[in-house]
Scaffold this motif. Sequence first.
Motif, PDB file in Angstrom:
ATOM      1  N   SER A   1       0.987  18.665  38.431  1.00  0.00           N
ATOM      2  CA  SER A   1       0.100  17.806  39.216  1.00  0.00           C
ATOM      3  C   SER A   1      -1.257  17.612  38.560  1.00  0.00           C
ATOM      4  O   SER A   1      -1.926  16.601  38.771  1.00  0.00           O
ATOM      5  CB  SER A   1      -0.094  18.409  40.617  1.00  0.00           C
ATOM      6  N   TYR A   2      -1.652  18.561  37.698  1.00  0.00           N
ATOM      7  CA  TYR A   2      -2.995  18.514  37.122  1.00  0.00           C
ATOM      8  C   TYR A   2      -3.057  17.871  35.741  1.00  0.00           C
ATOM      9  O   TYR A   2      -4.143  17.705  35.193  1.00  0.00           O
ATOM     10  CB  TYR A   2      -3.586  19.937  37.048  1.00  0.00           C
ATOM     11  N   ASN A   3      -1.919  17.526  35.139  1.00  0.00           N
ATOM     12  CA  ASN A   3      -1.995  17.005  33.772  1.00  0.00           C
ATOM     13  C   ASN A   3      -1.138  15.769  33.542  1.00  0.00           C
ATOM     14  O   ASN A   3      -0.758  15.464  32.428  1.00  0.00           O
ATOM     15  CB  ASN A   3      -1.628  18.098  32.761  1.00  0.00           C
ATOM     16  N   GLY A   4      -0.828  15.038  34.635  1.00  0.00           N
ATOM     17  CA  GLY A   4       0.006  13.847  34.490  1.00  0.00           C
ATOM     18  C   GLY A   4      -0.743  12.615  34.026  1.00  0.00           C
ATOM     19  O   GLY A   4      -0.176  11.747  33.358  1.00  0.00           O
ATOM     20  N   SER A   5      -2.015  12.523  34.364  1.00  0.00           N
ATOM     21  CA  SER A   5      -2.792  11.330  34.034  1.00  0.00           C
ATOM     22  C   SER A   5      -3.373  11.431  32.628  1.00  0.00           C
ATOM     23  O   SER A   5      -4.023  12.424  32.284  1.00  0.00           O
ATOM     24  CB  SER A   5      -3.927  11.144  35.049  1.00  0.00           C
ATOM     25  N   LEU A   6      -3.110  10.393  31.802  1.00  0.00           N
ATOM     26  CA  LEU A   6      -3.614  10.364  30.432  1.00  0.00           C
ATOM     27  C   LEU A   6      -4.333   9.048  30.176  1.00  0.00           C
ATOM     28  O   LEU A   6      -3.727   7.977  30.237  1.00  0.00           O
ATOM     29  CB  LEU A   6      -2.467  10.511  29.427  1.00  0.00           C
ATOM     30  N   ALA A   7      -5.632   9.126  29.898  1.00  0.00           N
ATOM     31  CA  ALA A   7      -6.404   7.938  29.538  1.00  0.00           C
ATOM     32  C   ALA A   7      -6.017   7.482  28.136  1.00  0.00           C
ATOM     33  O   ALA A   7      -5.436   8.252  27.359  1.00  0.00           O
ATOM     34  CB  ALA A   7      -7.896   8.252  29.610  1.00  0.00           C
ATOM     35  N   PRO A   8      -6.298   6.235  27.782  1.00  0.00           N
ATOM     36  CA  PRO A   8      -5.993   5.757  26.421  1.00  0.00           C
ATOM     37  C   PRO A   8      -6.586   6.687  25.357  1.00  0.00           C
ATOM     38  O   PRO A   8      -7.759   7.063  25.432  1.00  0.00           O
ATOM     39  CB  PRO A   8      -6.636   4.373  26.390  1.00  0.00           C
ATOM     40  N   GLY A   9      -5.777   7.112  24.406  1.00  0.00           N
ATOM     41  CA  GLY A   9      -6.222   8.000  23.333  1.00  0.00           C
ATOM     42  C   GLY A   9      -6.157   9.475  23.662  1.00  0.00           C
ATOM     43  O   GLY A   9      -6.314  10.316  22.782  1.00  0.00           O
ATOM     44  N   ALA A  10      -5.927   9.803  24.946  1.00  0.00           N
ATOM     45  CA  ALA A  10      -5.882  11.214  25.345  1.00  0.00           C
ATOM     46  C   ALA A  10      -4.505  11.811  25.075  1.00  0.00           C
ATOM     47  O   ALA A  10      -3.511  11.098  24.952  1.00  0.00           O
ATOM     48  CB  ALA A  10      -6.230  11.351  26.822  1.00  0.00           C
ATOM     49  N   SER A  11      -4.459  13.131  24.982  1.00  0.00           N
ATOM     50  CA  SER A  11      -3.187  13.821  24.772  1.00  0.00           C
ATOM     51  C   SER A  11      -3.150  15.098  25.601  1.00  0.00           C
ATOM     52  O   SER A  11      -4.187  15.623  26.020  1.00  0.00           O
ATOM     53  CB  SER A  11      -2.983  14.145  23.292  1.00  0.00           C
TER      54      SER A  11
END
Length: 606
Positions: free
Chosen positions: A98-108
């Motif tokens: 639940s805490y690491n599903g969202s990734l902004a452009p360029g993020a990993s």
Amino acid sequence: MRFRHRAAAGFATLLLPLAGLVGLASPAQAATTATATYAKTQDWGTGFEGKWTVKNTGTTTISSWTVEWDFPSGTSVTSAWDADVTSSGTHWTARNKSYNGSLAPGASVSFGFNGAGSGSPSNCKLNNDSCDGTTVPGDASPSAPGTPTASGVTDTSVKLAWSAATDDKGVKNYDVLRDGTKVATVTTTSYTDTGLTAGTDYSYTVQARDTAGQTGPVSAAVAVHTTGGTTPPPTTGSKVKLGYFTEWGIYGRNYNVKNLVTSGSAAKITHINYAFGNVTNGQCAIGDSYADYDKAFTADQSVSGVADTWDQPLRGNFNQLRQLKAKYPNIKVLWSFGGWTWSGGFAQAAANPTAFAQSCYNLVEDPRWADVFDGIDIDWEYPNACGLSCDTSGAAAYRNLMQALRAKFGTGNLVTAATTADGSSGGKIDAADYAGAAQYVDWYNVMTYDFFGAWAAQGPTAPHSPLTSYSGIPTAGFTTADAMAKFKAKGVPANKLLIGIGFYGRGWTGVTQDAPGGTATGAAAGTYEQGIEDYKVLKTSCPATGTIAGTAYAHCGSNWWSYDTPATIAGKMTWARNQGLGGAFFWEFSGDTSNGELVSAISNNL
């Protein structure tokens, strides 16, 4: 950093440098918005640690991610972190937390797992699309070569040979590692290592490299002892020769695991008790996490001669003990819990021994360091009696606790305990069911030292570790012989009793009388604590002037000390053999000389 708490490799024979252990998953069609790449961060032959990294290569935020891949039959995920991993047959699926599903452009983001087997992932998909943003095909890492065999061992050389590794693109060459450090790269499956030191222990492994430059897992290790030298190859015999290594010794004392090697002590022992784990809230707990598994050792401090890196999965004393076991495969390591300061938690543990045993098993067998430990040691000071605090758990509590530990740890692990040596009538040995518990333990470390000391500030002076009684002894029953006789009379087998040796002395000041029994004004000054000093200091600062009850004493100036010397240890080992005892143990390594003369006295005479 958060990653330091995550699960790391288990069952390793040797800690490996991270460089060269990375392999990419086989790519498919190019992904337009994200990539997922795989790295094998560590391999220990029968298993490995893997890591997936998901990167948003697009221009919009990804709200969730799912990575899928196939493993060959026999390869599986055994535990995972930072993702929910499931399987259907040989197909594996990892979904974000639940805490690491969202990734902004360029993020990993990365998630990891421990695996069994030796296979590599294939047919990778990320959110039902390709995992790799490139069209360059990759290939799997090579397999581990066979365990090397050693032949033609001389004073200065050894010939090694191994069976070939396999790889889908072909094996290019092999790295030969001595004690974890690469010493050669060869294109054949044999190598002769030269320039070695006579009479010295070495550990060899081999690692394959494929035509794409990828290195696979290392082989299992082979131990080699070169011929010649001043001492023959170590032969430990059937007796236990155990020393305590203290987690805090790496600080002010600057005593590291490597000192066991440089002193020659590692070649002369069979077991190490690592002291101490905590006992709190009815559970086993970490004692000092920094010393245990986080401190980075420099190359000159390390058993392998290789410096720790900031991002390796396991550091600290645990990693150094892992390296020591690779170099000396005969040594078994137990994690000791409790001790004088942390024994107060055993009362709560005894109220639910099954839960306590489960907590200890979970900690000792943690995947990050499960390969380091061969069992557990319990140092409860003292069940149903008084130490730093007083326990009222009842005589049966000790037996119940040891029974629960044996049931949980099984017969494949060692279960041992440090016990009181109070052989007085109605004393601490009589307070708990040590005889009933004996069926569940491999042995008792009977603490046959600290009988007398400067906590009695005015004296009388007395040897702190008397082997036998003598005229004028301050307390009847406070001797090694009395303790062992009482345990045996209660039904504890002699071969489950270990005699204890202190690598330190206890002393008083304000003493005018040379013989024991004199008056004093207080504790003699010590380097770390009043009234106590290491043998390595006392042997020159206050040499022995006499012996009493099998132990040396020294009167120098106004100070009076008692301690064991190589000569008195020889006498005690002869006594232990004649009594049929299971061996000897000592507290603790750092009190010995730099060439390990007290350890040698135990080994040579036991």
